[in-house]
Design a protein around this motif. Structure first.
Motif, PDB file in Angstrom:
ATOM      1  N   GLU A  54       0.709  -0.906   0.329  1.00 39.69           N
ATOM      2  CA  GLU A  54       0.404  -0.172  -0.045  1.00 39.69           C
ATOM      3  C   GLU A  54       0.899   0.931   0.198  1.00 39.69           C
ATOM      4  O   GLU A  54       1.886   1.297   0.894  1.00 39.69           O
ATOM      5  N   PRO A  55       0.392   2.409  -0.635  1.00 40.59           N
ATOM      6  CA  PRO A  55       1.309   3.573  -0.874  1.00 40.59           C
ATOM      7  C   PRO A  55       1.262   4.114   0.796  1.00 40.59           C
ATOM      8  O   PRO A  55       0.782   3.867   1.724  1.00 40.59           O
ATOM      9  N   ARG A  56       2.719   4.082   1.667  1.00 42.18           N
ATOM     10  CA  ARG A  56       2.859   4.751   2.341  1.00 42.18           C
ATOM     11  C   ARG A  56       3.126   6.543   2.783  1.00 42.18           C
ATOM     12  O   ARG A  56       3.139   6.972   1.753  1.00 42.18           O
ATOM     13  N   GLY A  57       2.149   7.627   3.915  1.00 39.68           N
ATOM     14  CA  GLY A  57       2.771   8.846   3.995  1.00 39.68           C
ATOM     15  C   GLY A  57       4.289   8.726   4.211  1.00 39.68           C
ATOM     16  O   GLY A  57       5.176   8.012   4.193  1.00 39.68           O
ATOM     17  N   LYS A  58       3.962  10.325   3.808  1.00 37.05           N
ATOM     18  CA  LYS A  58       5.603  10.747   3.751  1.00 37.05           C
ATOM     19  C   LYS A  58       6.104  10.699   5.290  1.00 37.05           C
ATOM     20  O   LYS A  58       7.378  10.202   5.113  1.00 37.05           O
ATOM     21  N   HIS A  59       5.794  10.131   6.686  1.00 37.31           N
ATOM     22  CA  HIS A  59       5.961   9.719   7.497  1.00 37.31           C
ATOM     23  C   HIS A  59       5.738   8.221   8.418  1.00 37.31           C
ATOM     24  O   HIS A  59       4.162   8.866   8.226  1.00 37.31           O
ATOM     25  N   THR A  60       6.841   7.725   8.410  1.00 35.82           N
ATOM     26  CA  THR A  60       5.782   6.596   9.482  1.00 35.82           C
ATOM     27  C   THR A  60       5.645   6.554  10.961  1.00 35.82           C
ATOM     28  O   THR A  60       6.973   6.941  11.502  1.00 35.82           O
ATOM     29  N   ILE A  61       4.704   6.669  11.424  1.00 33.65           N
ATOM     30  CA  ILE A  61       4.399   6.574  13.143  1.00 33.65           C
ATOM     31  C   ILE A  61       4.348   5.108  13.162  1.00 33.65           C
ATOM     32  O   ILE A  61       3.878   4.749  13.304  1.00 33.65           O
ATOM     33  N   SER A  62       5.069   4.757  13.893  1.00 33.73           N
ATOM     34  CA  SER A  62       5.824   3.666  14.462  1.00 33.73           C
ATOM     35  C   SER A  62       4.947   3.903  16.376  1.00 33.73           C
ATOM     36  O   SER A  62       6.386   3.515  16.537  1.00 33.73           O
ATOM     37  N   GLU A  74      -4.652   5.281  20.069  1.00 27.99           N
ATOM     38  CA  GLU A  74      -6.182   5.338  19.896  1.00 27.99           C
ATOM     39  C   GLU A  74      -5.659   7.189  19.465  1.00 27.99           C
ATOM     40  O   GLU A  74      -6.757   7.672  18.509  1.00 27.99           O
ATOM     41  N   THR A  75      -5.130   7.868  20.469  1.00 31.27           N
ATOM     42  CA  THR A  75      -5.023   9.602  20.344  1.00 31.27           C
ATOM     43  C   THR A  75      -4.184   9.949  18.499  1.00 31.27           C
ATOM     44  O   THR A  75      -5.667  10.480  17.665  1.00 31.27           O
ATOM     45  N   PHE A  76      -3.362   8.623  18.174  1.00 32.85           N
ATOM     46  CA  PHE A  76      -3.412   9.010  16.784  1.00 32.85           C
ATOM     47  C   PHE A  76      -3.773   8.241  16.241  1.00 32.85           C
ATOM     48  O   PHE A  76      -3.604   9.825  15.121  1.00 32.85           O
ATOM     49  N   CYS A  77      -4.326   7.916  16.241  1.00 33.03           N
ATOM     50  CA  CYS A  77      -5.116   7.744  15.055  1.00 33.03           C
ATOM     51  C   CYS A  77      -6.826   7.797  15.149  1.00 33.03           C
ATOM     52  O   CYS A  77      -6.819   8.661  13.827  1.00 33.03           O
ATOM     53  N   ASN A  78      -6.836   8.484  16.471  1.00 29.51           N
ATOM     54  CA  ASN A  78      -7.781   9.911  16.245  1.00 29.51           C
ATOM     55  C   ASN A  78      -7.662  11.149  15.540  1.00 29.51           C
ATOM     56  O   ASN A  78      -8.597  10.972  14.749  1.00 29.51           O
ATOM     57  N   GLU A  79      -6.616  11.471  15.662  1.00 33.79           N
ATOM     58  CA  GLU A  79      -6.384  12.444  15.258  1.00 33.79           C
ATOM     59  C   GLU A  79      -6.172  12.812  13.896  1.00 33.79           C
ATOM     60  O   GLU A  79      -5.860  13.588  12.737  1.00 33.79           O
ATOM     61  N   LEU A  80      -5.924  11.337  13.215  1.00 27.99           N
ATOM     62  CA  LEU A  80      -5.183  11.320  11.868  1.00 27.99           C
ATOM     63  C   LEU A  80      -6.474  11.083  10.770  1.00 27.99           C
ATOM     64  O   LEU A  80      -7.060  10.663   9.857  1.00 27.99           O
ATOM     65  N   GLY A  81      -7.403  10.268  11.987  1.00 29.10           N
ATOM     66  CA  GLY A  81      -8.412   9.713  11.168  1.00 29.10           C
ATOM     67  C   GLY A  81      -8.236   8.181  10.272  1.00 29.10           C
ATOM     68  O   GLY A  81      -9.372   7.905   9.196  1.00 29.10           O
ATOM     69  N   VAL A  82      -7.533   7.460  11.001  1.00 33.60           N
ATOM     70  CA  VAL A  82      -7.454   6.211  10.543  1.00 33.60           C
ATOM     71  C   VAL A  82      -7.599   5.183  11.384  1.00 33.60           C
ATOM     72  O   VAL A  82      -7.433   5.405  12.242  1.00 33.60           O
ATOM     73  N   SER A 115      -5.157   2.195  12.693  1.00 31.49           N
ATOM     74  CA  SER A 115      -3.708   0.997  13.198  1.00 31.49           C
ATOM     75  C   SER A 115      -3.673   0.060  11.046  1.00 31.49           C
ATOM     76  O   SER A 115      -4.215  -0.989  11.086  1.00 31.49           O
ATOM     77  N   GLY A 116      -1.941   0.507  10.918  1.00 29.82           N
ATOM     78  CA  GLY A 116      -1.994   0.414   9.679  1.00 29.82           C
ATOM     79  C   GLY A 116      -2.570   0.876   8.365  1.00 29.82           C
ATOM     80  O   GLY A 116      -2.027   0.498   7.173  1.00 29.82           O
ATOM     81  N   GLU A 117      -3.164   2.243   8.464  1.00 27.54           N
ATOM     82  CA  GLU A 117      -3.560   2.620   7.365  1.00 27.54           C
ATOM     83  C   GLU A 117      -3.249   4.326   7.312  1.00 27.54           C
ATOM     84  O   GLU A 117      -2.214   4.285   8.020  1.00 27.54           O
ATOM     85  N   THR A 118      -3.165   4.928   6.213  1.00 29.11           N
ATOM     86  CA  THR A 118      -2.404   6.300   5.730  1.00 29.11           C
ATOM     87  C   THR A 118      -3.210   7.833   6.055  1.00 29.11           C
ATOM     88  O   THR A 118      -4.422   6.918   5.456  1.00 29.11           O
ATOM     89  N   SER A 119      -3.034   8.523   6.824  1.00 34.63           N
ATOM     90  CA  SER A 119      -3.821   9.784   6.210  1.00 34.63           C
ATOM     91  C   SER A 119      -4.737  10.342   5.000  1.00 34.63           C
ATOM     92  O   SER A 119      -3.652  10.842   4.543  1.00 34.63           O
ATOM     93  N   LYS A 120      -5.659  11.067   5.102  1.00 33.54           N
ATOM     94  CA  LYS A 120      -6.157  11.096   3.614  1.00 33.54           C
ATOM     95  C   LYS A 120      -5.020  12.035   3.159  1.00 33.54           C
ATOM     96  O   LYS A 120      -5.002  12.413   1.708  1.00 33.54           O
ATOM     97  N   ASP A 121      -4.500  12.918   4.455  1.00 37.20           N
ATOM     98  CA  ASP A 121      -3.710  13.933   3.109  1.00 37.20           C
ATOM     99  C   ASP A 121      -2.538  13.141   3.439  1.00 37.20           C
ATOM    100  O   ASP A 121      -1.562  14.863   2.443  1.00 37.20           O
ATOM    101  N   GLY A 122      -1.898  12.226   3.588  1.00 41.97           N
ATOM    102  CA  GLY A 122      -0.642  11.057   2.420  1.00 41.97           C
ATOM    103  C   GLY A 122       0.066  11.886   3.563  1.00 41.97           C
ATOM    104  O   GLY A 122       1.081  11.645   2.810  1.00 41.97           O
ATOM    105  N   LYS A 143       1.212   2.425  12.620  1.00 41.84           N
ATOM    106  CA  LYS A 143       1.150   1.496  12.413  1.00 41.84           C
ATOM    107  C   LYS A 143       1.763   0.740  13.937  1.00 41.84           C
ATOM    108  O   LYS A 143       2.419   1.991  14.391  1.00 41.84           O
ATOM    109  N   ASP A 144       1.183  -0.411  14.450  1.00 40.07           N
ATOM    110  CA  ASP A 144       1.694  -0.487  16.059  1.00 40.07           C
ATOM    111  C   ASP A 144       2.977  -2.052  15.801  1.00 40.07           C
ATOM    112  O   ASP A 144       2.327  -2.220  14.890  1.00 40.07           O
TER     113      ASP A 144
END
Ligand code: FES
Length: 177
Positions: free
Chosen positions: A79-87, A104-112, A114-121, A126-127
């Motif tokens: 899958e395409p990755r975002g510019k930055h990867t948060i582990s 959960e906070t990261f995911c809520n803030e990004l609207g994704v 775990s394992g997904e890429t934010s809409k703004d790319g 990922k965990d």
């Protein structure tokens, strides 16, 4: 397989030329499949189905063999990755210090999820298991930078920093143009 048939695959031409040149430079092409996949991921950013099929045709090996290698190694991404990867570390030390809430906070803030890429790319999250910085729990890495003692508030601040940096870069490149 002939080059003319391979050309039907819709992939950016200049990237295919780069991959072809790399493959052509190798003597034992099939034996260096992993090597070729690494290079392809470096060139395309991720190994889409088209890229995998292209490699299987180019090396004249079954597509199943390429798919098998790609799905076996976690390094490869389909899958395409975002510019930055948060582990986000979900190892034991981080878990007892509340890493679940931080994730959960990261995911809520990004609207994704775990394992997904934010809409703004900008971010892929990922965990992961212990990243060897347990004394700083709960810990996350963004690309190769470690962030320790994370809290719900610091997650928002960190993401804002990256977003501001991105805005500045965009403004700078607009003013250069
Ligand atoms: S458990 Fe998170 S860094 Fe070790």
């Amino acid at each position: 397989m002939e080059r003319s048939k391979l050309a039907k695959v819709k992939l950016p031409k200049e990237k295919l030329v780069e991959l072809d040149a790399f493959i052509d430079s190798l003597e034992d092409k099939e034996g260096l499949l992993i090597h070729i996949l690494h290079k392809a991921q470096e060139i395309f950013g991720y190994l889409s189905l088209e890229v995998q099929l292209y490699i299987s045709k180019r090396l004249d090996i079954p597509a199943a063999k390429v798919f098998g290698v790609v799905s076996f190694y976690s390094y490869f991404t389909q899958e395409p990755r975002g510019k930055h990867t948060i582990s986000m570390c979900m190892g034991t030390a981080c878990f007892v210090k509340g890493s679940e809430q931080i994730l959960e906070t990261f995911c809520n803030e990004l609207g994704v999820k775990s394992g997904e890429t934010s809409k703004d790319g900008l971010f892929t999250i990922k965990d992961v298991r212990c990243i060897g910085a347990c004394g700083l729990a709960p810990v996350a890495m963004i690309d190769d930078k470690v962030y320790g003692h994370l809290t719900v508030e610091s997650v928002k601040e960190i993401l804002d920093e990256y977003r501001k940096e991105e805005q500045n870069e965009n403004q700078h490149s607009e003013s250069v143009i």
